[in-house]
Design a protein around this motif. Structure first.
Motif, PDB file in Angstrom:
ATOM      1  N   ARG A  43       0.849  -1.190   0.000  1.00 24.69           N
ATOM      2  CA  ARG A  43       0.000   0.000   0.000  1.00 24.69           C
ATOM      3  C   ARG A  43       0.888   1.244   0.000  1.00 24.69           C
ATOM      4  O   ARG A  43       1.748   1.397   0.857  1.00 24.69           O
ATOM      5  N   PRO A  44       0.685   2.165  -0.933  1.00 23.92           N
ATOM      6  CA  PRO A  44       1.555   3.343  -1.012  1.00 23.92           C
ATOM      7  C   PRO A  44       1.197   4.376   0.044  1.00 23.92           C
ATOM      8  O   PRO A  44       0.081   4.413   0.563  1.00 23.92           O
ATOM      9  N   GLU A  45       2.178   5.204   0.382  1.00 33.33           N
ATOM     10  CA  GLU A  45       1.916   6.345   1.243  1.00 33.33           C
ATOM     11  C   GLU A  45       1.171   7.390   0.418  1.00 33.33           C
ATOM     12  O   GLU A  45       1.559   7.686  -0.710  1.00 33.33           O
ATOM     13  N   PRO A  57      -2.856  -1.457  -6.690  1.00 32.03           N
ATOM     14  CA  PRO A  57      -2.463  -2.411  -7.713  1.00 32.03           C
ATOM     15  C   PRO A  57      -0.966  -2.383  -7.973  1.00 32.03           C
ATOM     16  O   PRO A  57      -0.255  -1.485  -7.548  1.00 32.03           O
ATOM     17  N   ALA A  58      -0.517  -3.394  -8.701  1.00 28.02           N
ATOM     18  CA  ALA A  58       0.908  -3.602  -8.844  1.00 28.02           C
ATOM     19  C   ALA A  58       1.514  -2.854 -10.019  1.00 28.02           C
ATOM     20  O   ALA A  58       2.724  -2.724 -10.087  1.00 28.02           O
ATOM     21  N   VAL A  59       0.723  -2.421 -10.984  1.00 26.57           N
ATOM     22  CA  VAL A  59       1.277  -1.780 -12.173  1.00 26.57           C
ATOM     23  C   VAL A  59       0.650  -0.420 -12.344  1.00 26.57           C
ATOM     24  O   VAL A  59      -0.387  -0.097 -11.765  1.00 26.57           O
ATOM     25  N   PRO A 119       2.646  -5.803  -4.607  1.00 22.91           N
ATOM     26  CA  PRO A 119       1.581  -6.807  -4.652  1.00 22.91           C
ATOM     27  C   PRO A 119       0.302  -6.245  -5.238  1.00 22.91           C
ATOM     28  O   PRO A 119      -0.132  -5.165  -4.857  1.00 22.91           O
ATOM     29  N   ARG A 120      -0.269  -6.959  -6.195  1.00 20.97           N
ATOM     30  CA  ARG A 120      -1.521  -6.515  -6.799  1.00 20.97           C
ATOM     31  C   ARG A 120      -2.676  -6.806  -5.860  1.00 20.97           C
ATOM     32  O   ARG A 120      -2.760  -7.854  -5.263  1.00 20.97           O
ATOM     33  N   ARG A 121      -3.596  -5.867  -5.757  1.00 19.50           N
ATOM     34  CA  ARG A 121      -4.775  -6.073  -4.931  1.00 19.50           C
ATOM     35  C   ARG A 121      -6.023  -5.887  -5.786  1.00 19.50           C
ATOM     36  O   ARG A 121      -6.048  -5.084  -6.705  1.00 19.50           O
ATOM     37  N   ALA A 181     -10.107   1.782 -13.423  1.00 18.39           N
ATOM     38  CA  ALA A 181     -10.540   2.427 -14.652  1.00 18.39           C
ATOM     39  C   ALA A 181      -9.378   2.717 -15.585  1.00 18.39           C
ATOM     40  O   ALA A 181      -9.555   3.360 -16.609  1.00 18.39           O
ATOM     41  N   GLY A 182      -8.184   2.287 -15.241  1.00 19.57           N
ATOM     42  CA  GLY A 182      -7.046   2.523 -16.124  1.00 19.57           C
ATOM     43  C   GLY A 182      -6.358   3.826 -15.809  1.00 19.57           C
ATOM     44  O   GLY A 182      -5.683   4.382 -16.673  1.00 19.57           O
ATOM     45  N   GLY A 183      -6.504   4.359 -14.585  1.00 20.69           N
ATOM     46  CA  GLY A 183      -5.862   5.609 -14.234  1.00 20.69           C
ATOM     47  C   GLY A 183      -4.459   5.368 -13.714  1.00 20.69           C
ATOM     48  O   GLY A 183      -3.753   4.506 -14.195  1.00 20.69           O
ATOM     49  N   CYS A 184      -4.075   6.115 -12.694  1.00 18.15           N
ATOM     50  CA  CYS A 184      -2.696   6.086 -12.224  1.00 18.15           C
ATOM     51  C   CYS A 184      -2.290   4.692 -11.769  1.00 18.15           C
ATOM     52  O   CYS A 184      -1.294   4.162 -12.223  1.00 18.15           O
ATOM     53  N   GLY A 185      -3.021   4.121 -10.850  1.00 19.78           N
ATOM     54  CA  GLY A 185      -2.766   2.738 -10.447  1.00 19.78           C
ATOM     55  C   GLY A 185      -1.468   2.532  -9.685  1.00 19.78           C
ATOM     56  O   GLY A 185      -0.967   1.436  -9.604  1.00 19.78           O
ATOM     57  N   TRP A 186      -0.877   3.526  -9.115  1.00 18.07           N
ATOM     58  CA  TRP A 186       0.370   3.372  -8.372  1.00 18.07           C
ATOM     59  C   TRP A 186       0.116   2.978  -6.932  1.00 18.07           C
ATOM     60  O   TRP A 186      -0.736   3.549  -6.283  1.00 18.07           O
TER      61      TRP A 186
END
Length: 375
Positions: A305-307, A322-324, A359-361, A370-375
């Motif tokens: 999980r990102p900060e 998500p992972a990508v 890790p992908r969640r 929706a295909g946005g940032c996803g970081w």
């Protein structure tokens, strides 16, 4: 005629050569288990241990009786016809898969995943009791250790793997006294190349339970006795499984090669793979078979999980991390466009679009889904 003379008379090295050349096709090096090390993690130099009476260390687990029943029932759903056996095997009577096949499947998956390969080769101990008619009652040790080669591409199904294991187990019977030196020579491998670095020993029951079964009377002294088998294998990692009502799992390891904490994790993963195999649908792909216990999976997800970036939309992270990142549809759009804090985004930190970042969640929508940032 003495057993040794009967055995030599029945041996056909050309048949065994053809079998092992086919069985080990594609093999070049054994699976190397990645050693987890950090700044403060160094393999300890082992001293003889009073508990195990040897240099090697042993981790033990006792599996629930319910899991054993589930594994046996799941194995019985996979049957192998005689005509599917290799022509070079000379074996007959494959029948249904067994608890041993389930153990071998779990270990093969564990070794393959820990070594990052789509195949696994490990040693399996064979009883030698199928050599000739009447060998079952022969006094003495007839065991030998032979390589078992598993092909574990992600698209292979659970039933496909179990059926292959059952076929190989039966096909090995006429050749289970072949030497490892002969196998390497037949396959054109140099003598310095080991065929495996791990091995599995499966017994239908433990020596302790077998001896206790001698005391059927209530006042028999065997009911109060405990018998242990003390031995030490030559491999850096050896799995022994005894198929009692509550199976005993023993993982012996060399502490100069592998860390205790790592072997503990591997044993956790093995037990989870057995749980997953017991309930896996027939057509489940091996890549979908779970290996991580719930606690470890939760920890990995938390680490991924990102900060939250300063000034970022509070709802952007809802639903997971998500992972990508980038355009999942494969478009040419700017991967950082529209992302909160794009100047400090993943690309600015040297990560290329659509590279694995954690890790992908699962996501229930939002920018990641929706295909946005996803970081």
């Amino acid at each position: 005629m003495p057993l040794a003379r009967r055995w030599r008379k029945c041996q056909n090295s050309s048949t065994s050569q053809a079998f092992f050349r086919a069985h080990l096709e594609g093999f070049d090096t054994p699976n190397q288990i990645a050693r987890l090390t950090g700044p403060d993690d160094r393999p300890a130099v082992a001293a003889p241990d009073d508990a195990d009476h040897g240099r090697k260390q042993i981790l033990r687990r006792q599996l629930p009786a319910e899991l054993r029943r589930a594994l046996v029932q799941r194995a019985a759903q996979v049957t192998v016809a005689d005509e599917t056996l290799p022509e070079t095997s000379g074996a007959q009577g494959a029948g249904a898969a067994t608890l041993a096949n389930m153990i071998h499947a779990a270990w093969g998956l564990l070794v393959a995943r820990w070594s990052g390969r789509e195949m696994a080769v490990f040693g399996v101990t064979r009883s030698g009791r199928y050599l000739l008619e009447g060998c079952g009652r022969t006094v003495g040790c007839l065991i030998n250790t032979v390589p078992l080669h598993l092909h574990l591409s992600g698209s292979t199904t659970v039933d496909g793997l179990l059926a292959a294991l059952r076929r190989d187990a039966v096909a090995l019977r006429p050749h289970e006294q072949a030497s490892l030196a002969d196998m390497r020579r037949w396959c054109g491998l140099p003598g310095s190349v080991p065929l495996f670095d791990t091995m599995v020993m499966f017994e239908r029951d433990s020596l302790n339970m077998r001896m206790r079964s001698l005391g059927v009377e209530e006042d028999s002294p065997w009911q109060d006795r405990r018998v242990e088998l003390r031995e030490e294998g030559a491999m850096p990692l050896t799995l022994a499984v005894y198929g009692d009502a509550q199976p005993l799992v023993m993982l012996e390891y060399d502490p100069e090669v592998l860390l205790a904490s790592q072997v503990e994790r591997m044993l956790d993963h093995l037990c989870q793979l057995l749980q997953s195999l017991a309930t896996a649908p027939a057509d489940m792909a091996l890549r979908d078979l779970g290996m991580l216990p719930e606690a470890e999976a939760t920890q990995l997800l938390q680490q991924g999980r990102p900060e939250p970036a300063a000034g970022a939309d509070a709802g952007a992270g809802d639903g997971g991390s998500p992972a990508v990142y980038g355009n999942p549809a494969g478009g040419d759009g700017d991967a950082d466009a529209g992302c909160p804090g794009a100047a400090d985004g993943p690309r600015g930190r040297g990560v290329e679009p659509c590279r694995f970042a954690g890790p992908r969640r699962p996501s229930g929508g939002g920018p990641a889904g929706a295909g946005g940032c996803g970081w």
